[in-house]
Design a protein around this motif. Structure first.
Motif, PDB file in Angstrom:
ATOM      1  N   ALA A 294       0.810  -1.222   0.000  1.00 24.83           N
ATOM      2  CA  ALA A 294       0.000   0.000   0.000  1.00 24.83           C
ATOM      3  C   ALA A 294       0.837   1.263   0.000  1.00 24.83           C
ATOM      4  CB  ALA A 294      -0.933  -0.005   1.208  1.00 24.83           C
ATOM      5  N   ALA A 295       2.149   1.138   0.238  1.00 25.20           N
ATOM      6  CA  ALA A 295       3.001   2.328   0.320  1.00 25.20           C
ATOM      7  C   ALA A 295       2.964   3.182  -0.943  1.00 25.20           C
ATOM      8  CB  ALA A 295       4.433   1.910   0.661  1.00 25.20           C
ATOM      9  N   PRO A 296       3.039   2.606  -2.148  1.00 26.30           N
ATOM     10  CA  PRO A 296       3.016   3.464  -3.348  1.00 26.30           C
ATOM     11  C   PRO A 296       1.703   4.216  -3.536  1.00 26.30           C
ATOM     12  CG  PRO A 296       3.917   1.300  -3.855  1.00 26.30           C
ATOM     13  CD  PRO A 296       3.329   1.210  -2.486  1.00 26.30           C
ATOM     14  N   THR A 297       0.594   3.729  -3.000  1.00 18.30           N
ATOM     15  CA  THR A 297      -0.709   4.379  -3.177  1.00 18.30           C
ATOM     16  C   THR A 297      -1.063   5.297  -2.017  1.00 18.30           C
ATOM     17  OG1 THR A 297      -1.836   2.499  -2.161  1.00 18.30           O
ATOM     18  CG2 THR A 297      -1.552   2.435  -4.562  1.00 18.30           C
ATOM     19  N   ASP A 298      -0.162   5.428  -1.044  1.00 20.34           N
ATOM     20  CA  ASP A 298      -0.387   6.301   0.104  1.00 20.34           C
ATOM     21  C   ASP A 298      -1.618   5.890   0.907  1.00 20.34           C
ATOM     22  OD1 ASP A 298       0.292   8.336   1.825  1.00 20.34           O
ATOM     23  OD2 ASP A 298      -0.888   9.852   0.739  1.00 20.34           O
ATOM     24  N   VAL A 299      -1.838   4.567   1.037  1.00 21.19           N
ATOM     25  CA  VAL A 299      -2.930   4.039   1.853  1.00 21.19           C
ATOM     26  C   VAL A 299      -2.334   3.520   3.160  1.00 21.19           C
ATOM     27  CG1 VAL A 299      -4.736   2.286   2.062  1.00 21.19           C
ATOM     28  CG2 VAL A 299      -4.350   3.432  -0.131  1.00 21.19           C
ATOM     29  N   THR A 300      -2.940   3.896   4.274  1.00 20.46           N
ATOM     30  CA  THR A 300      -2.454   3.503   5.595  1.00 20.46           C
ATOM     31  C   THR A 300      -3.215   2.285   6.096  1.00 20.46           C
ATOM     32  OG1 THR A 300      -1.918   5.807   6.115  1.00 20.46           O
ATOM     33  CG2 THR A 300      -2.086   4.265   7.967  1.00 20.46           C
ATOM     34  N   VAL A 301      -2.501   1.323   6.607  1.00 17.68           N
ATOM     35  CA  VAL A 301      -3.111   0.126   7.202  1.00 17.68           C
ATOM     36  C   VAL A 301      -2.826   0.170   8.695  1.00 17.68           C
ATOM     37  CG1 VAL A 301      -3.257  -2.377   7.204  1.00 17.68           C
ATOM     38  CG2 VAL A 301      -2.752  -1.153   5.068  1.00 17.68           C
ATOM     39  N   ALA A 302      -3.864   0.409   9.497  1.00 12.90           N
ATOM     40  CA  ALA A 302      -3.721   0.551  10.949  1.00 12.90           C
ATOM     41  C   ALA A 302      -4.205  -0.723  11.636  1.00 12.90           C
ATOM     42  CB  ALA A 302      -4.533   1.749  11.438  1.00 12.90           C
ATOM     43  N   SER A 338      -9.398   1.074  -1.989  1.00 10.48           N
ATOM     44  CA  SER A 338      -8.999   2.274  -1.246  1.00 10.48           C
ATOM     45  C   SER A 338      -8.251   3.239  -2.165  1.00 10.48           C
ATOM     46  CB  SER A 338      -8.114   1.897  -0.054  1.00 10.48           C
ATOM     47  OG  SER A 338      -8.819   1.063   0.848  1.00 10.48           O
ATOM     48  N   ALA A 339      -8.491   4.519  -1.963  1.00 13.80           N
ATOM     49  CA  ALA A 339      -7.801   5.565  -2.733  1.00 13.80           C
ATOM     50  C   ALA A 339      -6.685   6.151  -1.889  1.00 13.80           C
ATOM     51  CB  ALA A 339      -8.796   6.646  -3.144  1.00 13.80           C
ATOM     52  N   GLY A 340      -5.876   7.022  -2.525  1.00 14.09           N
ATOM     53  CA  GLY A 340      -4.762   7.635  -1.826  1.00 14.09           C
ATOM     54  C   GLY A 340      -5.216   8.427  -0.607  1.00 14.09           C
ATOM     55  N   GLY A 341      -4.548   8.235   0.492  1.00 17.66           N
ATOM     56  CA  GLY A 341      -4.887   8.929   1.727  1.00 17.66           C
ATOM     57  C   GLY A 341      -5.895   8.198   2.590  1.00 17.66           C
TER      58      GLY A 341
END
Length: 426
Positions: A294-302, A338-341
Motif C-alpha cells: 500500500a506504500a506506493p498508493t499512500d494508503v495507511t493500514v492501521a 482504497s484511494a490515496g490517503g
C-alpha cells in the motif's frame, strides 16, 4: 419385514417390562410386610397341627369327620391336606419325610387311613403372578405394540422413501409435509432431512455453476493464446509482443488453477489438525506485507489488537496457511478499493466469554450494493474489484473450515466492513 422386526422388539420389551414391574411390586410388598408371611408359609408352619386334628377327626367320626374339618380350612390348607385309604398305598409310609407329613389312623369301623399333608413351598405358579393377569398383559402388549409400531413405521416409511428418491438424484424431494402435525423427534428428523436435501441441491448447483465458470474463465485465455500463437507464427515485429501475450495468459491460467486448488482445499475442510499457530502473529505479518504493497498508493493500514497483551491467548488449531490466505485476501480486497490517503482499519480481539477471536477489516471505499453482499463470498463474483473473483470465496471457505464465520456489511457514510470470527478449539 422391517415392520415385523420392530413390532417383535416392542412386544418383547413391553412383556419384559410388564413382568419386571409385577415381580418388583410383589417383592416390594413382601419386603414391607414381613410380619405377615405368605399363606403358603403359614400353611407349612401349622401342618403338624392340622395332621393331628385330621387324625383325631377320622378316629372319632371317620371320613365324615375329615370332611367336616376340611370345610373349616382355607383353600391353601385344604389343597395340602389329603385322606388316603391305607389299602391304596400298600405299606404304611414313614411318619414324615422332607416334603410330606403322614399319620396313620383308623376309623371307628376299623378301616385304616393315612392323613397326608404337603409342606412343599414350590407348588403353584412360580412367577408370583396370576395366569389371568399374564394373559391380559400379553393381549395388551400385542395391541400396544401394534399401535406403537404403526405410529413409528409410518413416518419412517416416508423417510426411507425420501432417502431412496434422494439417492436417485431427486434433489427436490421433501418429507416434512408428510409428517402432518407431529411434534416429536421423528418430525425434527424429517426437518433435518429437508435441510440436508436443500443443502445438497445448493451444493450441486454451486458445483455445476463452478464448472461453468471455470470453463468460461479458461476459455478466454486459451482463445487469446491461440491468437497470440497464430501471430507469433507469422513472425515479423509482432512476434515478441505475441510471446509476451502468451506468457501473461499462461501466468493467468496458472494463477487460476492455483486459486481453484486453494478453494477446493478450503471447501473440503482439509486443514492441518495437528498444527497450532498464533493468530495475532499471523495477522501482524499479513498487515506488514499489505502495508508494503500500500506504500506506493499512500494508503495507511492501521492495526489495533485488544485484550491480547495481558492474556495468555490460546493457539488456533488448523492450517496457518489457509488462515493467512483468508486474512490476506480480505485485506488486499480492501486495498483494491482504497484511494490515496485512505485508512484501512484492522481490529483484532479475543473474547474469553465465547472462546473466539474476532478480526474486523474496515475500508473507506465505495462499498457493495446491498443486494450483492450475500454473493461476494461466492466463487467468480467479479463485482469486488476485478481479478478472478476467488479471493473472498477462499477466505470464506478457509474460515468456515476452521469452524468460524465471515460476514460483510456496508459502512456509513461509505466503506465496507468484513468481520471474521474464529473459535479457538482444544
Amino acid at each position: 419385514m422391517t415392520g415385523r422386526r420392530l413390532f417383535a422388539k416392542i412386544l418383547l420389551g413391553f412383556l419384559c417390562t410388564f413382568l419386571l414391574i409385577t415381580q418388583g411390586v410383589w417383592a416390594l410388598f413382601s419386603l414391607r410386610d414381613r410380619k405377615s408371611p405368605p399363606e403358603s408359609a403359614v400353611a407349612v408352619m401349622i401342618g403338624p397341627t392340622l395332621v393331628n386334628m385330621a387324625g383325631r377327626a377320622v378316629e372319632t367320626n371317620g371320613v365324615a369327620g375329615f370332611a367336616a374339618l376340611e370345610k373349616n380350612l382355607s383353600p391353601e390348607q385344604r389343597h395340602r391336606l389329603r385322606l388316603v385309604p391305607a389299602s391304596q398305598e400298600g405299606p404304611v409310609p414313614p411318619v414324615s419325610t422332607q416334603t410330606q407329613l403322614v399319620r396313620p389312623v383308623k376309623a371307628p369301623g376299623g378301616k385304616a387311613y393315612n392323613v397326608h399333608f404337603d409342606r412343599s413351598l414350590d407348588k403353584g405358579w412360580r412367577l408370583n403372578i396370576p395366569p389371568e393377569l399374564l394373559v391380559i398383559g400379553f393381549v395388551a402388549g400385542m395391541v400396544f405394540s401394534a399401535l406403537l409400531a404403526t405410529y413409528l413405521l409410518r413416518p419412517i416409511g416416508h423417510l426411507r422413501n425420501g432417502f431412496a428418491r434422494l439417492a436417485r438424484g431427486e434433489l427436490d424431494v421433501r418429507v416434512g409435509s408428510a409428517m402432518g402435525r407431529r411434534r416429536d423427534e421423528i418430525a425434527d428428523l424429517a426437518l433435518d432431512f429437508d435441510q440436508m436435501a436443500a443443502r445438497l441441491k445448493q451444493l450441486v448447483s454451486r458445483r455445476t455453476q463452478l464448472l461453468h465458470d471455470v470453463s468460461h474463465e479458461l476459455r478466454s485465455p486459451l482463445a487469446r493464446l491461440q491468437v497470440a500463437l497464430a501471430l507469433a507464427r507469422q513472425g515479423g515485429e509482432r512476434q515478441q509482443a505475441s510471446m509476451d501475450r502468451m506468457e501473461r495468459e499462461v501466468e493467468r491460467m496458472n494463477e487460476l488453477i492455483g486459486e481453484l486448488l486453494t478453494l477446493s482445499r478450503a471447501e473440503g475442510g482439509t486443514v492441518g489438525v495437528d498444527e497450532y499457530f498464533d493468530l495475532f502473529g499471523i495477522l501482524e505479518s499479513v498487515v506488514e506485507d499489505v502495508r508494503y504493497e500500500a506504500a506506493p498508493t499512500d494508503v495507511t493500514v492501521a492495526l489495533r489488537v485488544s485484550n491480547g497483551a495481558d492474556e495468555d491467548l490460546p493457539p488456533i488449531r488448523g492450517s496457518s496457511e489457509l488462515v493467512r490466505r483468508a486474512v490476506e485476501n480480505i485485506l488486499r480486497n480492501a486495498l483494491r478499493f482504497s484511494a490515496g490517503g485512505d485508512v484501512i482499519e484492522v481490529e483484532a480481539r479475543w473474547s474469553s466469554r465465547n472462546g473466539a477471536f474476532t478480526i474486523v477489516v474496515r475500508d473507506s471505499g465505495p462499498g457493495v450494493a446491498d443486494d450483492a453482499i450475500d454473493t461476494i463470498f461466492e466463487p467468480f463474483v467479479h463485482g469486488v474489484g476485478g481479478g478472478l473473483g476467488l479471493g473472498l470465496a477462499i477466505a470464506s471457505r478457509a474460515i468456515a473450515a476452521h469452524g468460524g464465520t465471515v460476514a460483510g456489511r456496508n459502512r456509513e457514510p461509505h466503506g465496507f466492513e468484513v468481520t471474521m470470527v474464529l473459535p479457538a478449539r482444544d
